[in-house]
Design an enzyme around this catalytic site. Sequence first.
Site, PDB file in Angstrom:
ATOM      1  N   ILE A  10       1.028  -6.129   9.745  1.00 45.86           N
ATOM      2  CA  ILE A  10      -0.313  -6.745   9.784  1.00 45.86           C
ATOM      3  C   ILE A  10      -0.224  -8.253   9.985  1.00 45.86           C
ATOM      4  CG2 ILE A  10      -0.609  -7.190   7.288  1.00 45.86           C
ATOM      5  CD1 ILE A  10      -3.469  -5.897   7.686  1.00 45.86           C
ATOM      6  N   ASN A  23      -3.811  -8.246  -5.517  1.00 45.46           N
ATOM      7  CA  ASN A  23      -4.103  -7.801  -6.886  1.00 45.46           C
ATOM      8  C   ASN A  23      -5.079  -8.824  -7.481  1.00 45.46           C
ATOM      9  OD1 ASN A  23      -2.608  -9.995  -8.306  1.00 45.46           O
ATOM     10  ND2 ASN A  23      -0.862  -9.012  -7.348  1.00 45.46           N
ATOM     11  N   GLY A  31       4.671  -5.879  -0.949  1.00 48.94           N
ATOM     12  CA  GLY A  31       3.944  -5.192   0.134  1.00 48.94           C
ATOM     13  C   GLY A  31       3.226  -6.105   1.104  1.00 48.94           C
ATOM     14  N   ASP A  33       0.723  -8.015   0.483  1.00 47.08           N
ATOM     15  CA  ASP A  33       0.453  -9.288  -0.196  1.00 47.08           C
ATOM     16  C   ASP A  33       1.648 -10.233  -0.005  1.00 47.08           C
ATOM     17  OD1 ASP A  33      -0.743  -9.924  -3.619  1.00 47.08           O
ATOM     18  OD2 ASP A  33      -1.019 -11.014  -1.738  1.00 47.08           O
TER      19      ASP A  33
HETATM   20  N1  APR Z   1       1.785  -4.624   7.383  1.00 45.84           N
HETATM   21  C1  APR Z   1       0.990  -3.524   7.266  1.00 45.84           C
HETATM   22  N2  APR Z   1       1.056  -2.657   6.250  1.00 45.84           N
HETATM   23  C2  APR Z   1       1.986  -2.905   5.277  1.00 45.84           C
HETATM   24  C3  APR Z   1       2.844  -4.027   5.310  1.00 45.84           C
HETATM   25  C4  APR Z   1       2.710  -4.908   6.423  1.00 45.84           C
HETATM   26  N3  APR Z   1       3.481  -6.001   6.548  1.00 45.84           N
HETATM   27  N4  APR Z   1       3.632  -3.993   4.195  1.00 45.84           N
HETATM   28  C5  APR Z   1       3.290  -2.885   3.508  1.00 45.84           C
HETATM   29  N5  APR Z   1       2.302  -2.225   4.148  1.00 45.84           N
HETATM   30  C6  APR Z   1       1.637  -0.968   3.789  1.00 45.84           C
HETATM   31  C7  APR Z   1       2.331  -0.101   2.772  1.00 45.84           C
HETATM   32  O1  APR Z   1       3.296   0.734   3.406  1.00 45.84           O
HETATM   33  C8  APR Z   1       1.160   0.697   2.220  1.00 45.84           C
HETATM   34  O2  APR Z   1       0.898   1.814   3.055  1.00 45.84           O
HETATM   35  O3  APR Z   1       0.408  -1.327   3.169  1.00 45.84           O
HETATM   36  C9  APR Z   1      -0.026  -0.264   2.322  1.00 45.84           C
HETATM   37  C10 APR Z   1      -0.479  -0.876   0.991  1.00 45.84           C
HETATM   38  O4  APR Z   1       0.657  -1.064   0.164  1.00 45.84           O
HETATM   39  P1  APR Z   1       0.787  -2.319  -0.841  1.00 45.84           P
HETATM   40  O5  APR Z   1       1.017  -3.543  -0.055  1.00 45.84           O
HETATM   41  O6  APR Z   1       1.783  -1.926  -1.876  1.00 45.84           O
HETATM   42  O7  APR Z   1      -0.659  -2.477  -1.509  1.00 45.84           O
HETATM   43  P2  APR Z   1      -1.363  -1.617  -2.651  1.00 45.84           P
HETATM   44  O8  APR Z   1      -0.868  -0.218  -2.697  1.00 45.84           O
HETATM   45  O9  APR Z   1      -2.812  -1.877  -2.433  1.00 45.84           O
HETATM   46  O10 APR Z   1      -0.865  -2.332  -3.986  1.00 45.84           O
HETATM   47  C11 APR Z   1      -1.305  -3.637  -4.250  1.00 45.84           C
HETATM   48  O11 APR Z   1       0.925  -4.366  -4.557  1.00 45.84           O
HETATM   49  O12 APR Z   1       1.963  -5.984  -3.352  1.00 45.84           O
HETATM   50  C12 APR Z   1       1.307  -5.730  -4.521  1.00 45.84           C
HETATM   51  O13 APR Z   1       0.277  -7.816  -5.072  1.00 45.84           O
HETATM   52  C13 APR Z   1       0.025  -6.503  -4.617  1.00 45.84           C
HETATM   53  O14 APR Z   1      -0.274  -5.939  -6.915  1.00 45.84           O
HETATM   54  C14 APR Z   1      -0.726  -5.657  -5.604  1.00 45.84           C
HETATM   55  C15 APR Z   1      -0.327  -4.248  -5.217  1.00 45.84           C
END
Ligand code: APR
Length: 189
Positions: A10, A23, A31, A33
């Site tokens: 993304i 979060n 991830g 974030d």
């Molecule tokens: N681009 C697109 N999608 C991504 C990327 C990226 N660079 N990195 C990870 N993902 C995908 C993951 O594979 C997952 O399918 O984004 C989706 C959401 O995953 P997370 O980032 O873990 O988010 P979420 O499940 O909403 O959890 C949020 O995770 O990173 C922490 O600070 C954040 O505490 C919060 C929690």
Amino acid sequence: MEITLTQGDITEQQVDAIVNAANSSLLGGGGVDGAIHRAGGPEILAECRALRAAHYGKGLPTGQAVATTAGRLPARWVIHTVGPVHPDPREGAELARRTELLASCYRESLRIATELGARSVALPAVSTGVYGWPMESAARIALAEVMEMGRTGGLDEAIDEARFVLFGADAYGVFERVLQELSHGPMVD
Ligand code: APR
């Protein structure tokens, strides 16, 4: 408004606004974030801290969204939204409540994108990583909400493209199948 799917990172999307799966602390994480803060640089965190200090002392509530600069990212804004953690499957009432919160993440993110004047928005699969939401269920909630907003939320003239960015072939395949089903009915083999 066109809904598109792409497989990739993304942070590399050439769009006006990128939605972050944040979060409630707004202070970064892993991830999506982590990727957004790493690629976008410290300006994003600085604006997140300012938002915490000014409006969200207790953190950004689940289902809500706020916008900051995108820093060094190719976008103009990052829209941070906080997804719900998937509940224990035995808690039916809680699942219904959190399903609405997940839908709200997309509704609020697109509402803010419209207010900003963003013509293209990249959206992750919120809650499907650390927060443990099953991909199929999340895809159904996310796509149904964005399609509904495209039909009734007045987005048609405001936003040209809502682009779901999926981080792997499996996630992409699930979203593709669900989008097909919601758009044209179940595929008949
Ligand atoms: N681009 C697109 N999608 C991504 C990327 C990226 N660079 N990195 C990870 N993902 C995908 C993951 O594979 C997952 O399918 O984004 C989706 C959401 O995953 P997370 O980032 O873990 O988010 P979420 O499940 O909403 O959890 C949020 O995770 O990173 C922490 O600070 C954040 O505490 C919060 C929690």
